[in-house]
Design a protein around this motif. Structure first.
Motif, PDB file in Angstrom:
ATOM      1  N   HIS A  18       0.955  82.351  60.792  1.00  0.00           N
ATOM      2  CA  HIS A  18      -0.030  82.538  61.859  1.00  0.00           C
ATOM      3  C   HIS A  18       0.263  81.575  63.006  1.00  0.00           C
ATOM      4  CE1 HIS A  18      -4.011  82.611  63.838  1.00  0.00           C
ATOM      5  NE2 HIS A  18      -4.040  83.850  63.383  1.00  0.00           N
ATOM      6  N   THR A  20      -1.599  79.614  64.532  1.00  0.00           N
ATOM      7  CA  THR A  20      -2.234  78.306  64.403  1.00  0.00           C
ATOM      8  C   THR A  20      -1.394  77.326  63.589  1.00  0.00           C
ATOM      9  OG1 THR A  20      -3.531  79.210  62.565  1.00  0.00           O
ATOM     10  CG2 THR A  20      -4.598  79.105  64.726  1.00  0.00           C
ATOM     11  N   ALA A  23      -0.271  74.114  65.293  1.00  0.00           N
ATOM     12  CA  ALA A  23      -1.280  73.145  65.749  1.00  0.00           C
ATOM     13  C   ALA A  23      -0.761  71.712  65.865  1.00  0.00           C
ATOM     14  CB  ALA A  23      -2.507  73.193  64.837  1.00  0.00           C
ATOM     15  N   THR A  47      -7.565  84.061  63.355  1.00  0.00           N
ATOM     16  CA  THR A  47      -7.465  83.123  62.235  1.00  0.00           C
ATOM     17  C   THR A  47      -6.621  83.712  61.111  1.00  0.00           C
ATOM     18  OG1 THR A  47      -9.408  83.954  61.040  1.00  0.00           O
ATOM     19  CG2 THR A  47      -9.788  82.270  62.751  1.00  0.00           C
ATOM     20  N   TRP A 168      -1.173  78.955  55.700  1.00  0.00           N
ATOM     21  CA  TRP A 168      -0.622  79.598  56.897  1.00  0.00           C
ATOM     22  C   TRP A 168      -0.124  81.027  56.723  1.00  0.00           C
ATOM     23  CZ3 TRP A 168      -2.511  76.809  60.366  1.00  0.00           C
ATOM     24  CH2 TRP A 168      -2.415  75.425  60.392  1.00  0.00           C
TER      25      TRP A 168
END
Length: 267
Positions: A18, A20, A23, A47, A168
């Motif tokens: 993903h 994210t 990050a 998400t 993830w």
């Protein structure tokens, strides 16, 4: 005195991760004075949990659609960005750089582009969950924890691989893999990159020596595809790292190497 506008950095994830997952990189690059963003692929929910619950939203997006998606994001930025991609994101980053849509690019364990011939057995095994069913071209396919361990987490502990999978991993569209597999038989393949472009910005290829999904032989064969361009094309290898090198406990070494290279090229 007006401070200079921070250079944008666009992070591009690959299959089965993903957006994210970038990050920590986002935080680091922001601290270093850049303006980083990590947009998802077309159809990616916001998400990990939503992506797992709605795999159909991710399905059937091909390479050209992904490239055009990021190109539209780039055109809305105040200045040309640096693009940093992992796996299929690394292929996308190279295509954007070849189209002069980036000031420079870092392609980490980048997926096989058109013209690259090596097809190691480990890469076939890593992608077997997709290729075992031709119908997966139009579906989203998930990995099991064991499949993720082979494809991503083979160079870290079993415990860390399981943790990364839970944190993830998301379903991935099968279409880009089918497109890449047929690239050398298709003169108009979406996996084709303008490797001869001499006016593009600098490119850094990164490879993990223990990567099963995109083995070092593939990345070094990719480097050879750029032999007809005078633009900067560098390569850096991490001999003891696997495909999880952007998300596992050693991510900072990879990120710092990218930052050092960007500074050397005034990017």
């Amino acid at each position: 005195m007006t401070s200079p506008t921070p250079v944008p950095v666009v992070f591009i994830h690959g299959l089965w991760l993903h957006a994210t997952s970038w990050a920590p990189w986002i935080d680091l690059f922001r601290q270093e004075g850049y303006a980083p963003v990590a947009p998802g692929w077309p159809g990616d929910p916001g998400t990990v949990e939503e992506a797992r619950a709605n795999p159909e939203s991710i399905a059937d997006h091909g390479i050209d659609e992904v490239v055009n998606h990021y190109a539209s994001i780039i055109r809305a930025l105040p200045t040309l960005p640096i693009v940093i991609g992992h796996s299929f994101g690394g292929m996308v980053a190279q295509k954007l750089l070849g189209q002069n849509l980036a000031a420079g690019a870092v392609a980490i364990d980048a997926a096989q582009i058109k013209g690259v011939l090596p097809l190691p057995l480990s890469a076939l095994r890593a992608t077997l969950p997709v290729f075992k069913n031709p119908g997966n071209k139009h579906r989203a396919v998930s990995l099991t924890a064991d499949q993720f361990r082979f494809a991503f987490g083979n160079a870290v502990s079993e415990e860390e691989s399981a943790e990364l999978f839970e944190r993830w991993a998301i379903p991935a569209p099968g279409k880009p893999l089918f497109e890449a597999a047929a690239a050398n038989f298709n003169p108009h393949s979406p996996a084709k990159v303008d490797t001869a472009n001499a006016s593009r910005g600098p490119l850094l290829l990164m490879t993990g020596g223990k990567d099963h999904t995109v083995p070092e032989t593939v990345v070094r064969a990719t480097l050879k595809q750029y032999r007809h361009s005078d633009a900067v094309t560098d390569i850096t290898d991490f001999p003891d790292r696997g495909h999880s090198l952007t998300i596992d406990g050693g991510w900072r070494e990879v990120a710092d190497t990218a930052l050092d290279w960007l500074r050397r090229h005034s990017l």
